[in-house]
Design a protein around this motif. Sequence first.
Motif, PDB file in Angstrom:
ATOM      1  N   ARG A  31       0.834  -1.194   0.000  1.00  0.00           N
ATOM      2  CA  ARG A  31       0.000   0.000   0.000  1.00  0.00           C
ATOM      3  C   ARG A  31       0.881   1.261   0.000  1.00  0.00           C
ATOM      4  O   ARG A  31       0.628   2.217  -0.740  1.00  0.00           O
ATOM      5  CB  ARG A  31      -0.910  -0.020   1.234  1.00  0.00           C
ATOM      6  CG  ARG A  31      -1.908   1.127   1.296  1.00  0.00           C
ATOM      7  CD  ARG A  31      -2.919   0.934   2.429  1.00  0.00           C
ATOM      8  NE  ARG A  31      -2.287   0.592   3.713  1.00  0.00           N
ATOM      9  CZ  ARG A  31      -1.669   1.467   4.509  1.00  0.00           C
ATOM     10  NH1 ARG A  31      -1.599   2.735   4.157  1.00  0.00           N
ATOM     11  NH2 ARG A  31      -1.127   1.075   5.644  1.00  0.00           N
ATOM     12  N   LEU A  32       1.934   1.256   0.801  1.00  0.00           N
ATOM     13  CA  LEU A  32       2.821   2.419   0.859  1.00  0.00           C
ATOM     14  C   LEU A  32       3.515   2.628  -0.486  1.00  0.00           C
ATOM     15  O   LEU A  32       3.623   3.753  -0.984  1.00  0.00           O
ATOM     16  CB  LEU A  32       3.855   2.238   1.975  1.00  0.00           C
ATOM     17  CG  LEU A  32       3.284   2.267   3.396  1.00  0.00           C
ATOM     18  CD1 LEU A  32       4.375   1.978   4.428  1.00  0.00           C
ATOM     19  CD2 LEU A  32       2.615   3.595   3.705  1.00  0.00           C
ATOM     20  N   LEU A  33       3.956   1.515  -1.077  1.00  0.00           N
ATOM     21  CA  LEU A  33       4.624   1.637  -2.379  1.00  0.00           C
ATOM     22  C   LEU A  33       3.683   2.196  -3.440  1.00  0.00           C
ATOM     23  O   LEU A  33       4.080   3.018  -4.256  1.00  0.00           O
ATOM     24  CB  LEU A  33       5.132   0.268  -2.848  1.00  0.00           C
ATOM     25  CG  LEU A  33       6.554  -0.138  -2.459  1.00  0.00           C
ATOM     26  CD1 LEU A  33       6.973  -1.360  -3.249  1.00  0.00           C
ATOM     27  CD2 LEU A  33       7.550   1.001  -2.661  1.00  0.00           C
ATOM     28  N   SER A  34       2.439   1.720  -3.412  1.00  0.00           N
ATOM     29  CA  SER A  34       1.534   2.200  -4.450  1.00  0.00           C
ATOM     30  C   SER A  34       1.218   3.682  -4.246  1.00  0.00           C
ATOM     31  O   SER A  34       0.981   4.421  -5.205  1.00  0.00           O
ATOM     32  CB  SER A  34       0.261   1.347  -4.529  1.00  0.00           C
ATOM     33  OG  SER A  34      -0.566   1.630  -3.445  1.00  0.00           O
TER      34      SER A  34
ATOM     35  N   GLU B 208       4.435   9.652  -7.975  1.00  0.00           N
ATOM     36  CA  GLU B 208       5.346   9.757  -9.114  1.00  0.00           C
ATOM     37  C   GLU B 208       4.568   9.959 -10.408  1.00  0.00           C
ATOM     38  O   GLU B 208       4.947  10.762 -11.256  1.00  0.00           O
ATOM     39  CB  GLU B 208       6.181   8.470  -9.243  1.00  0.00           C
ATOM     40  CG  GLU B 208       7.096   8.213  -8.071  1.00  0.00           C
ATOM     41  CD  GLU B 208       8.512   8.730  -8.311  1.00  0.00           C
ATOM     42  OE1 GLU B 208       8.944   8.729  -9.472  1.00  0.00           O
ATOM     43  OE2 GLU B 208       9.162   9.159  -7.349  1.00  0.00           O
ATOM     44  N   GLU B 209       3.492   9.227 -10.541  1.00  0.00           N
ATOM     45  CA  GLU B 209       2.697   9.338 -11.770  1.00  0.00           C
ATOM     46  C   GLU B 209       2.077  10.724 -11.910  1.00  0.00           C
ATOM     47  O   GLU B 209       2.052  11.277 -12.997  1.00  0.00           O
ATOM     48  CB  GLU B 209       1.583   8.290 -11.771  1.00  0.00           C
ATOM     49  CG  GLU B 209       1.979   7.037 -12.522  1.00  0.00           C
ATOM     50  CD  GLU B 209       0.978   5.921 -12.299  1.00  0.00           C
ATOM     51  OE1 GLU B 209      -0.223   6.229 -12.137  1.00  0.00           O
ATOM     52  OE2 GLU B 209       1.400   4.751 -12.280  1.00  0.00           O
ATOM     53  N   LYS B 210       1.573  11.233 -10.814  1.00  0.00           N
ATOM     54  CA  LYS B 210       0.980  12.571 -10.863  1.00  0.00           C
ATOM     55  C   LYS B 210       2.005  13.584 -11.338  1.00  0.00           C
ATOM     56  O   LYS B 210       1.714  14.459 -12.143  1.00  0.00           O
ATOM     57  CB  LYS B 210       0.469  12.973  -9.481  1.00  0.00           C
ATOM     58  CG  LYS B 210      -0.850  12.336  -9.115  1.00  0.00           C
ATOM     59  CD  LYS B 210      -1.585  13.205  -8.092  1.00  0.00           C
ATOM     60  CE  LYS B 210      -2.993  12.689  -7.870  1.00  0.00           C
ATOM     61  NZ  LYS B 210      -2.995  11.479  -7.013  1.00  0.00           N
ATOM     62  N   ARG B 211       3.203  13.458 -10.827  1.00  0.00           N
ATOM     63  CA  ARG B 211       4.232  14.416 -11.236  1.00  0.00           C
ATOM     64  C   ARG B 211       4.656  14.188 -12.678  1.00  0.00           C
ATOM     65  O   ARG B 211       4.902  15.130 -13.414  1.00  0.00           O
ATOM     66  CB  ARG B 211       5.434  14.343 -10.301  1.00  0.00           C
ATOM     67  CG  ARG B 211       5.182  15.003  -8.967  1.00  0.00           C
ATOM     68  CD  ARG B 211       6.465  15.135  -8.197  1.00  0.00           C
ATOM     69  NE  ARG B 211       7.101  13.833  -8.051  1.00  0.00           N
ATOM     70  CZ  ARG B 211       6.882  13.017  -7.031  1.00  0.00           C
ATOM     71  NH1 ARG B 211       6.068  13.356  -6.077  1.00  0.00           N
ATOM     72  NH2 ARG B 211       7.493  11.855  -6.976  1.00  0.00           N
TER      73      ARG B 211
END
Length: 171
Positions: free
Chosen positions: A131-134, A140-143
Motif C-alpha cells: 500500500r505504501l509503495l503504491s 510519481e505518476e501525478k508528477r
Amino acid sequence: MQAGRSGSWHWTNQTTGKETGSIGYSVRPGCMTLNYSIDDQPRTQTISVSETGCNFGGTRQWFICPIRFERVAVLYLRAGRFACRHCQRLVYASQSSDALGRTWRRQHKVEKKLGEDWHRPKGMHQTTYDRLLSTIWDCEEKRDAALCSFLAGMMDRHPSLRADPMLWGRP
Ligand SMILES: [Zn+2]
C-alpha cells in the motif's frame, strides 16, 4: 542545440490559468544556462551538454546530470533544481506549496516509513508495504503527468524543439 541559441518558456497552472513558472535558456558550446523562477524566486543553473555520434549519422546531445555527472536525455525539475530522474529521488525538498509539492510531501511521509531505497523494513506486513509503495507510485505518476503536459505545452509553442531530441524527448 546550437550554440548561441536562446529563448524562454512560461507555464501556467492548468486550473487557475495563473503563471506558475518561467524558464529561459541560452546555449554556449558545451553547456546550457537555465534561468527560471520557482515561487517567484529567480534561479540559475548551468548544465553541461555532451555530444555522441549517432548510428544513423549526425550527433545526439545529452545533458550531464549535475549531481552524479551521468549522461541523460531528460532532466527533471525538482526542489528548485534540474537533475536526472534518479538523482531527483535522492535530493529532497518539500517546501513547495503547489500541487506537485503536495505530492512530494505525501511521498516523503511514506518514504520515512520505509527503509533505504524503499526497502521493506523488518516487521512490516507485506500488505502495508504494498500500500505504501503504491502511494509512492501514485505520487510519481501525478508528477510525471504534470511534467509531460508541461513539456508538451512547450513543444506546441516551440515546434523547433521537436527536432531537438536531447532536450525534451523521452529516451
Ligand atoms: Zn543524476
